[in-house]
Design a protein around this motif. Structure first.
Motif, PDB file in Angstrom:
ATOM      1  N   ASN A 103      43.614  44.571  40.873  1.00 27.93           N
ATOM      2  CA  ASN A 103      43.749  43.714  39.699  1.00 27.93           C
ATOM      3  C   ASN A 103      44.847  42.690  39.902  1.00 27.93           C
ATOM      4  OD1 ASN A 103      46.367  44.482  38.359  1.00 27.93           O
ATOM      5  ND2 ASN A 103      45.394  46.508  38.491  1.00 27.93           N
ATOM      6  N   ASP A 118      35.574  33.938  42.805  1.00 31.42           N
ATOM      7  CA  ASP A 118      35.356  34.269  41.389  1.00 31.42           C
ATOM      8  C   ASP A 118      36.691  34.580  40.709  1.00 31.42           C
ATOM      9  OD1 ASP A 118      32.638  34.012  41.645  1.00 31.42           O
ATOM     10  OD2 ASP A 118      32.251  36.161  41.882  1.00 31.42           O
ATOM     11  N   ILE A 119      37.520  35.368  41.388  1.00 38.28           N
ATOM     12  CA  ILE A 119      38.790  35.790  40.796  1.00 38.28           C
ATOM     13  C   ILE A 119      39.701  34.584  40.572  1.00 38.28           C
ATOM     14  CG2 ILE A 119      40.862  37.211  41.194  1.00 38.28           C
ATOM     15  CD1 ILE A 119      37.960  38.574  40.517  1.00 38.28           C
ATOM     16  N   ASP A 120      39.703  33.676  41.548  1.00 35.51           N
ATOM     17  CA  ASP A 120      40.494  32.452  41.371  1.00 35.51           C
ATOM     18  C   ASP A 120      40.009  31.688  40.139  1.00 35.51           C
ATOM     19  OD1 ASP A 120      41.942  33.059  43.577  1.00 35.51           O
ATOM     20  OD2 ASP A 120      40.907  31.660  44.921  1.00 35.51           O
ATOM     21  N   LYS A 176      40.994  33.589  36.948  1.00 38.25           N
ATOM     22  CA  LYS A 176      42.439  33.458  36.740  1.00 38.25           C
ATOM     23  C   LYS A 176      42.748  32.109  36.082  1.00 38.25           C
ATOM     24  CE  LYS A 176      46.638  33.856  39.572  1.00 38.25           C
ATOM     25  NZ  LYS A 176      47.113  32.493  39.817  1.00 38.25           N
ATOM     26  N   LYS A 181      36.578  36.691  45.855  1.00 35.91           N
ATOM     27  CA  LYS A 181      37.866  35.987  45.872  1.00 35.91           C
ATOM     28  C   LYS A 181      37.762  34.665  45.102  1.00 35.91           C
ATOM     29  CE  LYS A 181      41.929  34.830  48.043  1.00 35.91           C
ATOM     30  NZ  LYS A 181      42.095  33.654  47.197  1.00 35.91           N
ATOM     31  N   TYR A 215      39.014  43.667  39.833  1.00 40.33           N
ATOM     32  CA  TYR A 215      37.954  43.282  40.773  1.00 40.33           C
ATOM     33  C   TYR A 215      37.842  44.340  41.868  1.00 40.33           C
ATOM     34  CZ  TYR A 215      41.746  41.459  43.712  1.00 40.33           C
ATOM     35  OH  TYR A 215      42.878  41.326  44.467  1.00 40.33           O
ATOM     36  N   TYR A 265      34.663  44.568  35.765  1.00 36.65           N
ATOM     37  CA  TYR A 265      33.448  44.434  36.559  1.00 36.65           C
ATOM     38  C   TYR A 265      32.711  45.756  36.650  1.00 36.65           C
ATOM     39  CZ  TYR A 265      35.561  47.144  40.201  1.00 36.65           C
ATOM     40  OH  TYR A 265      36.109  48.180  40.882  1.00 36.65           O
ATOM     41  N   TYR A 314      30.484  40.869  35.857  1.00 28.71           N
ATOM     42  CA  TYR A 314      31.816  40.681  35.285  1.00 28.71           C
ATOM     43  C   TYR A 314      31.685  40.531  33.771  1.00 28.71           C
ATOM     44  CZ  TYR A 314      33.136  39.004  40.020  1.00 28.71           C
ATOM     45  OH  TYR A 314      33.361  38.857  41.358  1.00 28.71           O
ATOM     46  N   VAL A 367      42.795  40.840  35.314  1.00 30.14           N
ATOM     47  CA  VAL A 367      41.496  40.677  35.968  1.00 30.14           C
ATOM     48  C   VAL A 367      41.314  41.834  36.946  1.00 30.14           C
ATOM     49  CG1 VAL A 367      40.059  39.212  37.440  1.00 30.14           C
ATOM     50  CG2 VAL A 367      41.644  38.146  35.812  1.00 30.14           C
TER      51      VAL A 367
END
Ligand code: NI
Length: 498
Positions: A93, A118-120, A123, A116, A103, A138, A152, A101
């Protein structure tokens, strides 16, 4: 809020809005942080002053106690990821002041790379949001159809922790290769008429009509047969699940609605087979792809090809080099030498390489009668099929000679030419062969070589590790088509796949 993918979402937030939010956040941070530092200093000074004068006489009694019935302030730390027993992925996270977040780490390169990005994205979306608190969580599903799905859920909360709004975002991958599959890769266009009908029936039957009004325009337009309405989906073991958030259907609520379809009910609408691979479009040549392949479709790849063999010594040395470098190639064999080297054919095949057809006697096909042309190809296929069980559908015409007549008569085959001609048979200099490949290689290239020359064997020992070091994946011709999403059409010729 409707989540239609990153591009649309970014478009939704205009530059002016973003600037306003950033400005607002900066002003807010300066005010709040500035004020709290000021207050904290004051309090410390007060306590210091009080304690110096009062410590000896009486204890501090004016410390404010929390009220017993006060609503506790919601805290982002309270949000946790529920671990599914079958979910053996590492949960990671990232946290900000107002968001968390979660993941997974899947350990398939192409998938983790996508996660990666997606997380950016999540964020930055959380940081730009004016919601009090946000979480991104997720789920990962594995399907019988060899698919891996990521779902997600983005939830926004008010300051007591009540959920205000939920938004769903999904991705589907081939579980073996990590290749991401879009709606267009998976569903026939007719699927969306059927989906619309089933989704409406299911939602109307299952939602609480005292809360949600099914005659709203938004409900009707978001459940019509537009493919975009069904772009949030996942495959669990044997079902397709399509997701809808109450906010996009009814402009309110934090519910997520799911509509399920059993795979077997909608099998006729699938463009993929049970291995998560694209079914051949009617008439196209089916592609042989190694199941154990860990090819990243987003990284460059090249098809190395060898003509005129097999040769029992040189071909085996080339196979050794390929194996040592975890690489594969395609061998366009001639029947006159293949017939005495069926054990080499088996070795080529069992290492995951591909065998193509270079005719029985290396004849110029454009100079042959229709019957001779067919014999020249089919007699080689009999030998290859006898040795490996696979009947080639790719032909490398000797001298690269192919014309309209050849394509019309050998209409079951694809003609694989090349875009990099090393002229190895002529120059017979391993250093020059090596140089020519390294200087000219590009993503999607098909390289022509001959596995009957000693200098070519030496060149292979040099350029194979070098190409791998340069980031190229050495694949068979069929794999090049497959991973580049190119259809191989019978009666067509190809120089490369770009
Ligand atoms: Ni040849």
């Amino acid at each position: 809020m409707i989540c239609l993918g990153e591009v649309n979402l970014f478009k939704k937030k205009g530059a002016k809005v973003a600037f306003f939010i950033i400005t607002a956040v900066v002003v807010f941070v300066v005010l709040v942080v500035g004020t709290s530092i000021y207050n904290e200093n004051n309090v410390k000074e007060t306590i210091a002053a009080e304690s110096s004068t009062q410590a000896m006489t009486q204890p501090l009694t004016n410390v404010k106690q929390p009220e017993a019935n006060a609503q506790p302030e919601f805290n982002i730390e309270k949000i946790t990821h529920e671990v599914n027993k079958e979910d053996n992925f590492a949960v990671k996270n990232i946290k900000g002041d107002n968001y968390i977040v979660f993941y997974p780490e899947i350990l398939i390169d192409a998938v983790d790379k996508r996660i990666k990005t997606d997380i950016d994205y999540f964020k930055s979306r959380c940081e730009e949001s004016n919601s009090k608190y946000l979480s991104v969580d997720y789920s990962v599903y594995k399907s019988e159809k060899n698919l891996l799905s990521l779902v997600y859920t983005i939830t926004s909360y008010n300051d007591t922790g009540k959920e205000i709004e939920k938004d769903i975002f999904t991705r589907v991958f081939n579980a073996a290769t990590g290749k991401e599959l879009s709606q267009n890769d998976i569903f026939d266009v007719d699927f969306f008429d059927y989906a619309s009908q089933i989704v409406r029936e299911n939602l109307i039957a299952s939602i609480d009509k005292s809360i949600y009004n099914i005659s709203l325009d938004s409900f009707i337009s978001k459940t019509n047969n537009d493919a975009l309405n069904y772009d949030r989906f996942a495959f669990d073991k044997a079902r397709l699940i399509i997701y809808f958030d109450s906010y996009s259907l009814f402009d309110k609520g934090a519910e997520v609605f799911e509509v399920d379809f059993l795979n077997e009910e909608i099998n006729d609408y699938f463009l993929i087979d049970d291995n998560g691979k694209r079914k051949p479009t009617e008439g196209n040549i089916p592609l042989y792809v190694n199941d154990d392949s860990r090819i990243d479709p987003n990284k460059p790849m090249v098809a190395i090809t060898f003509d005129d063999g097999p040769s029992s010594k040189n071909t085996r040395e080339i196979l050794n080099t390929l194996n040592q470098n975890n690489s594969r190639a395609t061998f366009f064999v001639c029947g006159y030498t293949a017939v005495d080297n069926t054990d080499v054919l088996q070795e080529i095949n069992s290492a995951g390489n591909q065998i193509g057809n270079h005719t029985m006697n290396h004849a110029d096909l454009t100079q042959q009668s229709a019957d001779d042309m067919k014999n020249a190809v089919e007699s080689v296929n009999d030998i290859v099929e006898g040795a490996t069980g696979k009947r080639p559908r790719i032909v490398r015409p000797p001298y690269g000679a192919v014309n309209h007549d050849v394509k019309a008569i050998l209409s079951d085959y694809a003609f694989i030419l090349w875009d990099i001609d090393t002229q190895d048979w002529l120059i017979k200099d391993s250093q020059k062969i090596y140089r020519h490949i390294i200087d000219n290689v590009a993503d999607g290239s098909i390289v022509l070589l001959h596995d009957i020359h000693e200098e070519t064997v030496q060149a292979v020992e040099m350029f194979v590790p070098k190409l791998v070091e340069m980031g190229y994946q050495l694949v068979t011709v069929d794999e090049l088509f497959y991973y580049k999403d190119a259809q191989m059409m019978p009666g067509e010729s190809y120089l490369n796949i770009v």
